[in-house]
Enzyme design. Structure first.
Site, PDB file in Angstrom:
ATOM      1  N   SER A  42      -0.488  -4.788  -3.738  1.00 31.30           N
ATOM      2  CA  SER A  42      -1.101  -3.602  -3.128  1.00 31.30           C
ATOM      3  C   SER A  42      -0.194  -2.857  -2.159  1.00 31.30           C
ATOM      4  CB  SER A  42      -2.388  -4.011  -2.393  1.00 31.30           C
ATOM      5  OG  SER A  42      -2.112  -4.979  -1.398  1.00 31.30           O
ATOM      6  N   ASP A 319      -6.863  -0.903   6.932  1.00 30.08           N
ATOM      7  CA  ASP A 319      -8.002  -1.809   6.770  1.00 30.08           C
ATOM      8  C   ASP A 319      -7.572  -3.199   7.242  1.00 30.08           C
ATOM      9  OD1 ASP A 319      -6.418  -2.739   4.708  1.00 30.08           O
ATOM     10  OD2 ASP A 319      -7.597  -1.824   3.110  1.00 30.08           O
ATOM     11  N   HIS A 322      -3.850  -3.732   5.129  1.00 30.52           N
ATOM     12  CA  HIS A 322      -2.850  -2.739   4.721  1.00 30.52           C
ATOM     13  C   HIS A 322      -2.533  -1.724   5.822  1.00 30.52           C
ATOM     14  CE1 HIS A 322      -5.084  -4.064   1.076  1.00 30.52           C
ATOM     15  NE2 HIS A 322      -3.852  -4.210   0.615  1.00 30.52           N
TER      16      HIS A 322
END
Length: 348
Positions: A42, A319, A322
């Site tokens: 991610s 978040d 990240h």
């Protein structure tokens, strides 16, 4: 030859060297990549997950860039976008969108899927070996030629999903060091394989300070890093540094495999947040309204079950795991202060 002719000859030679990027020994100094290939998770994924399965396609992700959810795990740009910018190429098309955005194949391709690891994790998406398989198949299908690959850079990201999966599977504390060693050994094999497929330069990210992610600082009300987690990170990064050094010895060039020191880049920004116009550095910008909810969650009536901070540009974390676009930009700026990125544009 008189003195004037000699001077003109030297000037002419200097101009040739300037425009060809060569030094007096005939060695080319500048490597001008035209393509970026991305593998990992991610931290570099730009939209490979399906819209129905990933929160990266839900509001409020993407509110800073491009203004709507784009499959990036942030409010905006991620590491891929900043590395592409540095190389002077467009951010490569996600593998999933390769047919609908065929005109962008010339910039490379992004094979990264959020939640994946070097090995299989709980995320049902291609692990790194499988991502490289997809890349190899495209080469076999002649989507990219040997000449294309000779002017390319690979970005490889491992952000810790193997380790969270190990913990979730009740892996023992005693077995953690040997598991870390197996992850790094597999990474080294993957890096070598990408290089053998024809990619000239590879940038691999070291592990960021996992103990400083909001998911791990929440117990201290987002005030302190979890030191025990960061001890494991230090072990991973030590083994990875050795592995990258060994790979460079094998290729007889110290700039083939380049290690991006995310740990110290993150820690430097977190230790001096005001330098980067960041406030409450451990506090995530987007959080669920309670422990049962996460950023992007809605209830059965489509009511938001998350809160977003007033100014994402002043937050380091988006978040629980990240960085924001601002966070990534600050990390990128720290990487630029070393010569590590410069090695990606130096000829082997």
């Amino acid at each position: 030859m008189d003195s004037h002719e000699h001077i003109f000859s030297l000037l002419f030679l200097s101009l040739i060297l300037l425009f060809t990027g060569a030094d007096a020994s005939g060695q080319h100094l500048n490597f001008r990549p035209t393509k970026l290939f991305v593998f990992g998770d991610s931290y570099v994924d730009t939209g490979n997950h399906g819209r129905q399965v990933s929160f990266s396609w839900k509001d409020p992700y993407g509110i800073t860039f491009p203004g709507k959810p784009s499959g990036r795990f942030s409010d905006g740009r991620v590491l891929t976008d900043f590395i592409a910018k540095y190389l002077g190429v467009k951010s490569p098309v996600p593998y999933k969108l390769r047919r609908s955005m065929a005109q962008h194949l010339k910039y490379g391709m992004n094979f990264a899927y959020g939640g994946t690891g070097v090995f299989d994790t709980s995320t049902p998406a291609p692990n790194m070996t499988n991502q490289i398989d997809l890349f190899q198949q495209l080469i076999k299908d002649k989507a990219y030629t040997a000449a294309d690959l000779s002017y390319s850079v690979a970005l490889v990201s491992v952000a810790g999903n193997d380790y969270s999966h190990y913990i979730n599977q009740n892996g023992s504390a005693e077995g953690f060091p040997s598991f870390i060693a197996s992850v790094v050994n597999e990474m080294a094999s993957n890096l070598k394989r990408i290089h053998e497929l024809g990619v000239k330069k590879l940038a691999v990210s070291g592990l960021q300070p996992l103990g400083c992610l909001p998911a791990n600082t929440a117990p201290s009300t987002f005030r302190r890093c979890n030191d025990s987690s960061n001890v494991l990170v230090a072990f991973h990064n030590s083994l990875l540094t050795q592995a990258v050094s060994k790979l460079n010895q094998q290729t007889k060039d110290q700039s083939t495999f380049v290690l991006l020191d995310l740990y110290n880049s993150f820690m430097s920004v977190l230790a001096h947040p005001s330098t980067h116009n960041i406030q409450n550095q451990f506090q995530p910008c987007c959080v669920g309204v309670s422990s049962g909810y996460s950023c992007g969650d809605v209830d059965d009536n489509n009511f938001k079950k998350y809160n977003v901070c007033d100014d994402p540009k002043s937050a380091f974390f988006w978040d629980l795991a990240h960085p924001t676009q601002a966070g990534w930009h600050a990390v990128y700026n720290k990487l630029q202060t070393t010569n590590v990125l410069q090695q990606l544009v130096v000829q082997n």
